[in-house]
Design a protein around this motif. Structure first.
Motif, mmCIF file in Angstrom:
data_model
loop_
_atom_site.group_PDB
_atom_site.id
_atom_site.type_symbol
_atom_site.label_atom_id
_atom_site.label_comp_id
_atom_site.label_asym_id
_atom_site.label_seq_id
_atom_site.Cartn_x
_atom_site.Cartn_y
_atom_site.Cartn_z
ATOM 1 N N ARG A 122 0.829 -1.207 0.000
ATOM 2 C CA ARG A 122 0.000 0.000 0.000
ATOM 3 C C ARG A 122 0.863 1.257 0.000
ATOM 4 O O ARG A 122 0.507 2.270 -0.621
ATOM 5 N N SER A 123 2.008 1.204 0.652
ATOM 6 C CA SER A 123 2.846 2.398 0.814
ATOM 7 C C SER A 123 3.386 2.933 -0.502
ATOM 8 O O SER A 123 3.659 4.127 -0.616
ATOM 9 N N VAL A 124 3.547 2.070 -1.506
ATOM 10 C CA VAL A 124 4.079 2.542 -2.780
ATOM 11 C C VAL A 124 3.080 3.419 -3.513
ATOM 12 O O VAL A 124 3.438 4.089 -4.495
ATOM 13 N N PHE A 125 1.837 3.453 -3.043
ATOM 14 C CA PHE A 125 0.817 4.300 -3.667
ATOM 15 C C PHE A 125 0.580 5.592 -2.879
ATOM 16 O O PHE A 125 -0.339 6.348 -3.193
ATOM 17 N N GLY A 126 1.381 5.844 -1.871
ATOM 18 C CA GLY A 126 1.303 7.117 -1.178
ATOM 19 C C GLY A 126 0.897 7.012 0.279
ATOM 20 O O GLY A 126 0.600 5.948 0.811
ATOM 21 N N ARG A 127 0.888 8.165 0.933
ATOM 22 C CA ARG A 127 0.576 8.273 2.353
ATOM 23 C C ARG A 127 -0.894 7.989 2.599
ATOM 24 O O ARG A 127 -1.758 8.300 1.773
ATOM 25 N N ALA A 128 -1.201 7.382 3.753
ATOM 26 C CA ALA A 128 -2.586 7.067 4.090
ATOM 27 C C ALA A 128 -2.740 6.983 5.595
ATOM 28 O O ALA A 128 -1.817 6.591 6.315
ATOM 29 N N ARG A 129 -3.927 7.330 6.080
ATOM 30 C CA ARG A 129 -4.235 7.253 7.510
ATOM 31 C C ARG A 129 -4.586 5.818 7.872
ATOM 32 O O ARG A 129 -5.290 5.128 7.127
ATOM 33 N N PHE B 236 6.101 -2.698 -10.594
ATOM 34 C CA PHE B 236 4.991 -2.958 -9.678
ATOM 35 C C PHE B 236 3.878 -1.937 -9.888
ATOM 36 O O PHE B 236 2.703 -2.289 -9.987
ATOM 37 N N ARG B 237 4.231 -0.676 -9.974
ATOM 38 C CA ARG B 237 3.223 0.368 -10.176
ATOM 39 C C ARG B 237 2.475 0.174 -11.494
ATOM 40 O O ARG B 237 1.283 0.450 -11.589
ATOM 41 N N ALA B 238 3.203 -0.310 -12.504
ATOM 42 C CA ALA B 238 2.596 -0.455 -13.834
ATOM 43 C C ALA B 238 1.656 -1.646 -13.917
ATOM 44 O O ALA B 238 0.769 -1.681 -14.783
ATOM 45 N N THR B 239 1.828 -2.626 -13.053
ATOM 46 C CA THR B 239 1.060 -3.869 -13.178
ATOM 47 C C THR B 239 0.098 -4.134 -12.032
ATOM 48 O O THR B 239 -0.737 -5.033 -12.125
ATOM 49 N N GLN B 240 0.217 -3.372 -10.938
ATOM 50 C CA GLN B 240 -0.603 -3.642 -9.769
ATOM 51 C C GLN B 240 -1.502 -2.441 -9.461
ATOM 52 O O GLN B 240 -1.181 -1.309 -9.805
ATOM 53 N N SER B 241 -2.604 -2.716 -8.804
ATOM 54 C CA SER B 241 -3.506 -1.641 -8.383
ATOM 55 C C SER B 241 -3.402 -1.445 -6.877
ATOM 56 O O SER B 241 -2.947 -2.336 -6.146
ATOM 57 N N MET B 242 -3.832 -0.287 -6.408
ATOM 58 C CA MET B 242 -3.729 0.025 -4.988
ATOM 59 C C MET B 242 -4.661 -0.875 -4.186
ATOM 60 O O MET B 242 -5.858 -0.932 -4.462
ATOM 61 N N PRO B 243 -4.157 -1.608 -3.217
ATOM 62 C CA PRO B 243 -5.006 -2.519 -2.439
ATOM 63 C C PRO B 243 -5.953 -1.751 -1.522
ATOM 64 O O PRO B 243 -5.602 -0.706 -0.973
ATOM 65 N N LEU C 95 -7.689 -1.747 1.916
ATOM 66 C CA LEU C 95 -7.511 -2.363 3.229
ATOM 67 C C LEU C 95 -8.533 -1.777 4.195
ATOM 68 O O LEU C 95 -8.694 -0.550 4.260
ATOM 69 N N PRO C 96 -9.228 -2.611 4.962
ATOM 70 C CA PRO C 96 -10.308 -2.127 5.821
ATOM 71 C C PRO C 96 -9.863 -1.211 6.947
ATOM 72 O O PRO C 96 -10.684 -0.505 7.533
ATOM 73 N N TYR C 97 -8.587 -1.212 7.266
ATOM 74 C CA TYR C 97 -8.097 -0.363 8.341
ATOM 75 C C TYR C 97 -7.402 0.904 7.839
ATOM 76 O O TYR C 97 -6.850 1.667 8.616
ATOM 77 N N ILE C 98 -7.435 1.109 6.516
ATOM 78 C CA ILE C 98 -6.871 2.317 5.910
ATOM 79 C C ILE C 98 -8.006 3.271 5.566
ATOM 80 O O ILE C 98 -8.978 2.899 4.922
ATOM 81 N N GLN C 99 -7.864 4.514 6.004
ATOM 82 C CA GLN C 99 -8.905 5.515 5.755
ATOM 83 C C GLN C 99 -8.551 6.398 4.570
ATOM 84 O O GLN C 99 -7.398 6.646 4.294
#
Length: 280
Positions: free
Chosen positions: A72-79, A267-274, A276-280
């Protein structure tokens, strides 16, 4: 001597043992006198001697939690919501908090001034910055370790590297992790400068990230055959040739940085942002 596929446990400056309890590679270290651990298990930052096993109830959950956060972190900051994490894992708040504390030690999450948890973004810029820090500090730490690494340990490292060269590309991921730890964790931990080794803790998340990103790519990108580069470095360390060891390690890290950037791009080119139920 430790068996093939195992690596020693690391310690931090305060004397707390650090290893891969249930799951590192993203290992943080400084001192010695280390029992055997498994490199496919998560790092432990607490001294386990005499503690109630309940204190480590987070360990069975850590590998998957770490993997989810890294990807998840490769797609940016998240709460990140601690209560939602506990509910998602069906564990108590204490276990969830311990997971987060451990992830913070690895540099995957952070806590702000309002006690909110955040996923630390692991983008191209951070990869570049952390590799630059490694290139500046790791060769200096290795040079300061020359003459302090036991000859038998260097024998074991060299033996594992030669076996991997012979078996490549049929080398298990756990063995590749061990080879990385041998040089970048264990040899460095003999350095006479504990402040440099402590500073290098900030870079260990990219070792963890590299493992999970390669696994997510299912080796679509060829596994990095770094063993010959490690052998050159170990040979210089054996010969007490600090200048050659530093130069070879700088070259190795520079090459690794480019390969890490290529894997991240793939990875960015082939995967989508997961989700996660605990990520806001």
């Amino acid at each position: 001597a430790r068996p093939h596929g195992q690596s020693p446990q690391r310690e931090i400056c305060g004397g707390d043992k650090v290893g891969h309890g249930q799951y590192s590679s993203c290992p943080f270290i400084t001192c010695r006198n280390r029992p055997t651990v498994n490199v496919t298990e998560p790092l432990q930052f607490e001294n386990q001697a005499g503690l109630n096993p309940k204190s480590f109830a987070w360990q069975p959950h850590y590998y998957e939690f770490e993997r989810e956060l890294i990807l998840r972190s490769v797609f940016g900051r998240a709460r990140l919501n601690e209560f939602a994490l506990a509910r998602h894992l069906d564990v108590g708040r204490t276990v969830a908090h311990d997971l987060l504390m451990h992830a913070r030690e690895v540099g995957i999450v952070s806590k702000d001034e309002r006690s909110r948890w955040w996923v630390v973004p692991l983008d191209e810029a951070r990869f570049r910055d952390l590799y630059e820090l490694r290139i500046l500090l790791e060769p200096v730490a290795l040079q300061a370790a020359i003459g302090r690494i036991p000859a038998e340990e260097l024998d074991e490292i060299e033996s594992r590297l030669k076996a991997a060269v012979s078996d490549f590309p049929q080398v298990p991921t756990a063995d590749l992790d061990t080879l990385e730890s041998d040089l970048h964790i264990d040899c460095i931990s003999y350095s006479q400068n504990p402040e440099i080794v402590e500073a290098l803790k900030r870079t260990r998340c990219i070792l963890v990230a590299g493992k999970h990103i390669q696994a997510a790519l299912k080796r679509d990108i060829a596994v990095d055959p770094f063993m010959e580069e490690h052998l050159e470095i170990v040979s210089a360390v054996r010969a007490h040739d600090g200048a050659s060891a530093k130069s070879a390690l700088v070259n190795h890290l520079a090459l690794s940085a480019q390969k890490a950037a290529d894997r991240l791009a793939a990875f960015r080119a082939t995967q989508s942002m997961p989700e996660l139920p605990y990520i806001q």
